[in-house]
Structure formats: structure tokens, C-alpha cells
Design a protein around this motif. Sequence first.
Motif, PDB file in Angstrom:
ATOM      1  N   LEU A  44       0.809  -1.215   0.000  1.00 22.53           N
ATOM      2  CA  LEU A  44       0.000   0.000   0.000  1.00 22.53           C
ATOM      3  C   LEU A  44       0.843   1.267   0.000  1.00 22.53           C
ATOM      4  CD1 LEU A  44      -2.812  -0.946   2.580  1.00 22.53           C
ATOM      5  CD2 LEU A  44      -3.012  -0.850   0.094  1.00 22.53           C
ATOM      6  N   GLN A  48     -16.583   4.726   0.536  1.00 20.95           N
ATOM      7  CA  GLN A  48     -15.543   5.567  -0.046  1.00 20.95           C
ATOM      8  C   GLN A  48     -16.082   6.899  -0.560  1.00 20.95           C
ATOM      9  OE1 GLN A  48     -12.526   4.518   0.352  1.00 20.95           O
ATOM     10  NE2 GLN A  48     -13.138   2.478   1.077  1.00 20.95           N
ATOM     11  N   SER A  69     -13.617  -2.820   1.687  1.00 24.32           N
ATOM     12  CA  SER A  69     -14.950  -2.797   1.077  1.00 24.32           C
ATOM     13  C   SER A  69     -16.024  -2.390   2.076  1.00 24.32           C
ATOM     14  CB  SER A  69     -15.275  -4.185   0.503  1.00 24.32           C
ATOM     15  OG  SER A  69     -15.252  -5.174   1.530  1.00 24.32           O
ATOM     16  N   ARG A  73      -9.053   3.109   2.598  1.00 20.44           N
ATOM     17  CA  ARG A  73      -9.601   3.200   1.242  1.00 20.44           C
ATOM     18  C   ARG A  73      -9.583   1.858   0.518  1.00 20.44           C
ATOM     19  NH1 ARG A  73     -11.059   8.108   0.098  1.00 20.44           N
ATOM     20  NH2 ARG A  73     -10.047   9.907   1.097  1.00 20.44           N
ATOM     21  N   SER A  74      -8.867   0.894   1.045  1.00 22.25           N
ATOM     22  CA  SER A  74      -8.828  -0.424   0.422  1.00 22.25           C
ATOM     23  C   SER A  74      -9.897  -1.364   0.956  1.00 22.25           C
ATOM     24  CB  SER A  74      -7.444  -1.060   0.636  1.00 22.25           C
ATOM     25  OG  SER A  74      -7.256  -1.383   2.015  1.00 22.25           O
ATOM     26  N   PHE A 116      -4.562   4.886   3.217  1.00 24.92           N
ATOM     27  CA  PHE A 116      -4.603   3.918   2.123  1.00 24.92           C
ATOM     28  C   PHE A 116      -5.290   2.622   2.559  1.00 24.92           C
ATOM     29  CE2 PHE A 116      -0.636   6.203   0.558  1.00 24.92           C
ATOM     30  CZ  PHE A 116      -1.329   6.901  -0.416  1.00 24.92           C
ATOM     31  N   TYR A 117      -5.056   2.226   3.791  1.00 26.87           N
ATOM     32  CA  TYR A 117      -5.666   0.999   4.299  1.00 26.87           C
ATOM     33  C   TYR A 117      -7.190   1.125   4.352  1.00 26.87           C
ATOM     34  CZ  TYR A 117      -7.205  -2.445   7.744  1.00 26.87           C
ATOM     35  OH  TYR A 117      -7.887  -3.439   8.402  1.00 26.87           O
TER      36      TYR A 117
END
Length: 418
Positions: free
Chosen positions: A296, A350, A346, A343-344, A340-341
Motif C-alpha cells: 500500500l 468511499q 470494502s 480506502r482499500s 490507504f488501508y
Amino acid sequence: MENVITQWINDFLCLLGFSTGAANTWDRWVTIALIVGVALLADFICRIILLKVVKKLVTKTKATWDDIIFDEKVMTKLCHIVAPVMIYFMFPIAFPKSSDLYTLVLKISEVYIIAVVMRFVMEFCQAVYFVYNENEKYRDRPLKGLLQTAQVVIFFIGGILIFSVLFDKSPGSLLAGLGASAAILMLVFKDSIMGFVSGIQLSANNMVRPGDWITMPKYNADGTVIEVTLNTVKVRNFDNTITTLPPYALISDSFQNWRGMTESGGRRVKRFINIDMNSVKFCSPEMLEKFRRISLLRSYIDETEERLKAYNQECGVDDSVLVNGFRQTNLGVFRAYLEFYLRSLSGVNQEMTLLVRHLQPTEKGIPMELYFFSSSKEWAVYEKIQADVMDHVLAVVPEFDLAVFQNPTGADFRMLKN
């Protein structure tokens, strides 16, 4: 007409062997019996024939609202009006209008007609309530409170009309007399009046409705509204207890309605951990190389290093001293990693606000806050999402050469002693 019927009954009684005096006495009572019999027969015919006809017509339609409005209870109440109306108009056949019995029977008939009409209107309102309550569009409205309000108004109007008939007073004069005792009425019906006004305000301003999750710490209410009536608002708390609130409490006091959250795209998560400020430092080349191996962060580390090196070279920064120019810190890289974590994942919405920020440093370290919204608003799923996120954050902190601040415990003191 009245004399003809009475005279015909009188003559018929004489033919049966009654004396003239006895016939003159019994002819009126026989007339009354016939009138009552005809009225009861008409009531029976309406309830048997009319109800069957209406029921057949209703069953042939595809709509469901007419099945409830023309329900057997509603139509039965309507049929009960026939008998007293017939007695009211046919009774002058038996007695002259100047007699006391005539006046008494007419008053009783009028009172009964008013009472039957009241019951019919109340039953009709009840049926209309069931129709709208079954509709998804109106199911979350406080319809029961409006129904009770309508029933109180109908009962009040019916009571005024009944008293006006019994005491031969106009309804207007009775209302004027009630105005003098308004203070007593307001004292007796204080809760009902306040509940009625509050119910109108709650409904008009769409402040609360069945199905809403509300929180009101003053009354220990924290759960789902299950019923809004004229005098009470029932809340089923999350421990399955029932809290009953007066409607005017929701107007006079402050409460929190979570409907906006349930209708939005997600449920907010706002958590932070305290980072020990003594563990914050500049990133060495070895640390940056270690961070590059995190998938990431690979692009972020390279882009940030290129940008900082270009700036430092342009400004002629002396790299031998770490404080000169701009350099990455392990805390800054950790903050970027957390963003970043998130936004990854589900389970994180977002499209809504998502940020990782520092709060005001305190004696317990520097708080690192995670602010985002979960995609699911269901309580169990929401708790699982934020628990999984915080588990990962606490586990990954040492990978960035950082330490979480925690007050010393008994185990820490025993370790120092050993």
C-alpha cells in the motif's frame, strides 16, 4: 295519516271483541308495537341483505382499501341507524305531538341516533387508520395519535349534541357555558391537550415517527420508537425494555434522532489511539526501504521521496543535518498508510468523508484519529468493521517503529523490580 292508521287499528281491535274503551286505550300501544316491529325488521333486512350485497361487490374489486372500509363492523354500525330514524319519524302516528311521552321518546331516539352515528364514525376512522397503517408510505407516521385525536373530537362533539338534546339547549349555548369552565377543563385534560398539540407538532415537523431510533438520556430512552399515541410515545430500548415518554417531552426537551444516519450512506466511525511522542522520528534509508515492501505504501514512498529530494536540491539543503529541508517521518508514513488501508476496505463507504488526522497532543501522547463511515448501518456489522480496523491499527503500529502510549500497569512495575 296518523289518525287513519290509529282509527284502523281501533276498528280492528273492536272486531276482535275489545270494548270501545279498551280499544281506545290499546290502539296507541299496538301502533307503537307495530312501529317498533317495522323498525327492527328494517334493521334486520339492512344487516342481512345490504351487508351481503356490499360484501359481494367489495370482493369483486381488486383494491384492498374497500375491504377494510366496508368491513362488516363498519356496515353493521351504519345499519343500526335505520331503526331509531324510523321510530323518530313514525312515532307521531301513535301519539300526538303535545304529549309528554312523545317528547320523551323523541329525545331518546335523537340521543340514540347521535350515539350510533358517533360509533359509526369512530369505527370508520378506525378502518381508515388500518388502511393507511398497512401502506408502506404512511406506516412510519404517527397515525395512532391522529386517530385518538379524531376520536376525542368526535366524542366531544357527540357529547355536546346529546346534552343539547336532553336539556333543550342549543350546542352554541353549551359551548359558551363550557368557555366559563375552560380553566377546569384544561386542568383535568392537561395531559391530553398537551399531547394533542405536541402530536401535531411532531407530525407536522416530522420530528419523530415509528421506526426511528432516538436517544433521550434524561428519560433513559435509547432505542426504536414503536408507537406514537395521543398521550404516550413508546420506545423499545436495546435491552428490550420499554420506555414511555409524554409527547410534550419531545417538544420541550432535547433528544437525538438517528434517522438521518439510517437514511444516509453509512454510519460514522470516530476512533483514535494515542501515539507515544518519544517514538516519533525521521525515516532513515533502511526504514524507507522497509516501508517500500508494504504494497500500500510503495508508490507513496517513491513519489514522496522524489518530491522532497527535488525540493531540497533546489533549495540547496545540507543533507548532513537531518533537520534541514523536508524529510519523511515514521508518524507521517503511518498516517498515510492508515488512509490507504481504509480506502482499500470494502466495508468502508468511499464516497463519504474519510480522513486520518492528528489531534491536540496531551500528556498521554499524540492522538491519531480515524474518521470514516461504514457501508453497513446494521449494528452488529458496524461494530465488527470498526473492531477489525482498530485490531489492525494496534497490531501494525510497531511496524513503523512507533509505540502506543499506555499508562503503567502492575506488570510494568513488576518488570522494573525484576
